[in-house]
Design an enzyme around this catalytic site. Sequence first.
Site, PDB file in Angstrom:
ATOM      1  CB  SER A  85      -0.897   0.018   1.241  1.00 19.10           C
ATOM      2  OG  SER A  85      -0.116   0.273   2.406  1.00 19.10           O
ATOM      3  CG  ASP A  86       1.214   5.923  -1.223  1.00 17.55           C
ATOM      4  OD1 ASP A  86       2.155   6.084  -0.423  1.00 17.55           O
ATOM      5  OD2 ASP A  86       1.005   6.700  -2.174  1.00 17.55           O
ATOM      6  CD1 TRP A  87       4.910   5.357   4.928  1.00 15.66           C
ATOM      7  CD2 TRP A  87       4.661   4.073   3.120  1.00 15.66           C
ATOM      8  NE1 TRP A  87       5.998   4.523   4.851  1.00 15.66           N
ATOM      9  CE2 TRP A  87       5.858   3.717   3.751  1.00 15.66           C
ATOM     10  CE3 TRP A  87       4.286   3.372   1.984  1.00 15.66           C
ATOM     11  CZ2 TRP A  87       6.704   2.703   3.275  1.00 15.66           C
ATOM     12  CZ3 TRP A  87       5.117   2.363   1.493  1.00 15.66           C
ATOM     13  CH2 TRP A  87       6.306   2.044   2.142  1.00 15.66           C
TER      14      TRP A  87
END
Length: 845
Positions: free
Chosen positions: A233-235
């Site tokens: 995932s993106d953060w």
Amino acid sequence: MVQSASSYRDAVESAVEEAIDRLDLETKVGLLTGVNFWQTAAIPEIGLRPIVVSDGPAGVKGGSSGHDETTTSLPSPTALAASWDEDLVREIGLLLAGEARAKGVDVLLGPTINLHRSPVGGRHFEQFSEDPLLTGRIATAYVEGLQSRGVGGCPKHYVCNDSETERQNMRVDVDERPLRELYMPPFERTVREGGAWTVMAAYSGVRQFRMTESPLLVDPLETNWGFDGAVMSDWYATHSTVESARAAMDLVMPGPGGPWGEALVAAVRDGAVPEAAIDEKVRRLLRLAARVGALEGVPAATPLATRPPQAEVSALVRRVSAAGSVLLANDGILPLEPGQARRIAVLGPMAAVEPGQGGGSANLRPDYAVTPLDGLRAALPDVEFLWNPAERIRSGQHTLTPSEVRLPAAAGANAGKPGLLVRVFQPTAGPLTGELGTEITRAERRDGRLHWSGDREILGRPVVELSASVVSEVSGRHRIGFEARGRMAIYVDGRLAAEAGEPVETDDIDAIWHDPPFTAADVDMEAGKPVEVAIRWQKFYDRPAIFNFVSMEKPAPRLDDILAEDERLAREADAVVLVLGTTFQDESEGADRRSLALNPAQDEVARRVAAANPRTIAVVSAGSPVLLPWREDVAALLLTWFPGQEAGNALADIITGKVEPGGRMPTTWPAEQEDVPVIDTRPVNGMLRYEEGLNIGYRAWLRTEVAPAFAFGHGLGYTRWTYLDAEPATAHVDPADDSGSIAPAAVTVRVRNSGPRRGKEVVQLYLAGPDSEVERPLLWLAGWAQVEADPGEEVEVAVPVDRWAVRHWDEAAAGWAIEPGTYDVRIGRSVGDLRLATFLDVQDR
């Protein structure tokens, strides 16, 4: 004995399956969330160490909690794409692999391969191009370079995260053909051809799904393209347990915490998520670990890189900066021949300062930086240089630099050295002006950039105190403060000077970290005399990360005085190098731009200097399109993008003719903002509609009646090229390929160097389908080739037609199709300067 690819693959799969069999459910689920900001979990009993990741893509920031050590600062990705040179970008990948390994990093979070759909996109500088073919080929070379030396690439942000406004929650409503033909192909190419080991799922979503929950992670990414790596995932982009776990999302970043963990274990126990799905996620993560050398008993997939000597690093960065710089206009003043100019004025707000970068996760600390003035001085020791020191004092706030901060007495033995002291105290419900609680930890930072992530000491909502002796080179009223939301108290020389802020309740990381207000105290300062500043700020969110800045606003000289001095110096000079541009305050992750215009003062400087000296060479340092209303008033116009740490040396190489500027435009630049055919990035009720379909970038411009300032593919060199002739070509559909490919085909083109110098040309090939029964753009890029030739030399070059150049997505059949027949071929220097025509005959076998 060298292991074959198939035997290595078998060894990895065997080791992975053996490891999975030894893990219980809780351990497997624990592996699927990061343990901190930059690392995954270790499981010593199966020989698994942490996998360390780092932000990029224009350098390797490192995997430490500070994530802030110095590193090689490369030209921005727009500059890499402007080189149109896959071999050179592959070299950059190799360099980055060496940098990563020197910092203990296994995966670099890049490249960013979303498209330049709109020129106001905040991360435009961090993306490659408006064209899917150029983006895909440059990105694949980048990934190949990285992974050939044991460091994983991570193409991001899958998919359609092409702008920043409301990115945390927006959905993109895009038709199937543009999704498949424009926005997915760069990712498809990095997977099919580059073999990417990881992919990052975006914050945003497509249609009704967030990307971390999207079926697009399965089809086409895994089932059609054959991706066997890990999707992270993106953060903080994962917001669900069951929905994201049932999707093909493998790693939630960062940790600790997040929506998986114990909640995911319970979901498996309850039957909401099959354990087989957990095993597949673990399988993919362990496969990544094996490839990067993090799983005992299995060698890394490729030899691990070492960092080259600094001289080689500097030489490559310098070469890349020049190769990506685009000569937009030139009346013949460039290159400056020896003796042509004995006195050169180097003017403008970017002339004598560190080159700009974009903001957000791509922003980093350079190992060093060569300013334009310093680079030109070193290259031309016999020339007298004139410059205006007042232009170094920037208007507006700037992050405190090492020359402006000294550690306070509380730093002990280090007091007086350059830096800023950061102390973290236990949370308080009381006023920040009272006694603080127990000190938890402390750190020293070299300047006002406070990037701190992943440490448990900053979990929760502690009070952070930042203190330093601050000095300025000018006298007068200053403003010193902190760029952050939340409660704050600012002390100057021991007295409370400002107090502001209310507790903020939000978990939106853009609201937390991007484009915050500047809370500051007014301070009367004398040049060279320090003042003691202490800023207390209460962290208002639980996530273990701080990305904020201690800044100062100086009393700027009067603009009229600066302009008058610039005009005087311009008149006295034989030639002027005028350096203008943008910084991370203009172009940044987390926010789209409101305007394409430069600061009005910069436009005024350009007008007046050009009027004072007709031999003005304007240099624009910007990662994204900007308006240049004075562009026809200057003798030459050079675009260096964000040029990296060798900016000044690369500029001097170009100005003096040591090298030819090699860049061609990877995106269209407008003359006026209202001319841009696709510009809006504002979702309506959470949905951003891609109404333009297949027509973005130059494809959209070709359907308007307005000419841009600089067309896609445009770029001059130091010689002239004559396009002589081109031969037609035949291509055959490849029946064994389900991705819509044609067998290898090329168009043969003859060109002549008709100028006085050896030079390089990028021969560009575009297709049109005027008789097609399928809706298509008027023209689309289908290939290019670079050639070099001496004066008068004729060169024959075979320009490959990309294998996916004529495919289209058949919505009825839900698959790729190729329309046989004759396609028009246009060949030239840019999409706006096409010199030759021939045809491509596409045949079924």
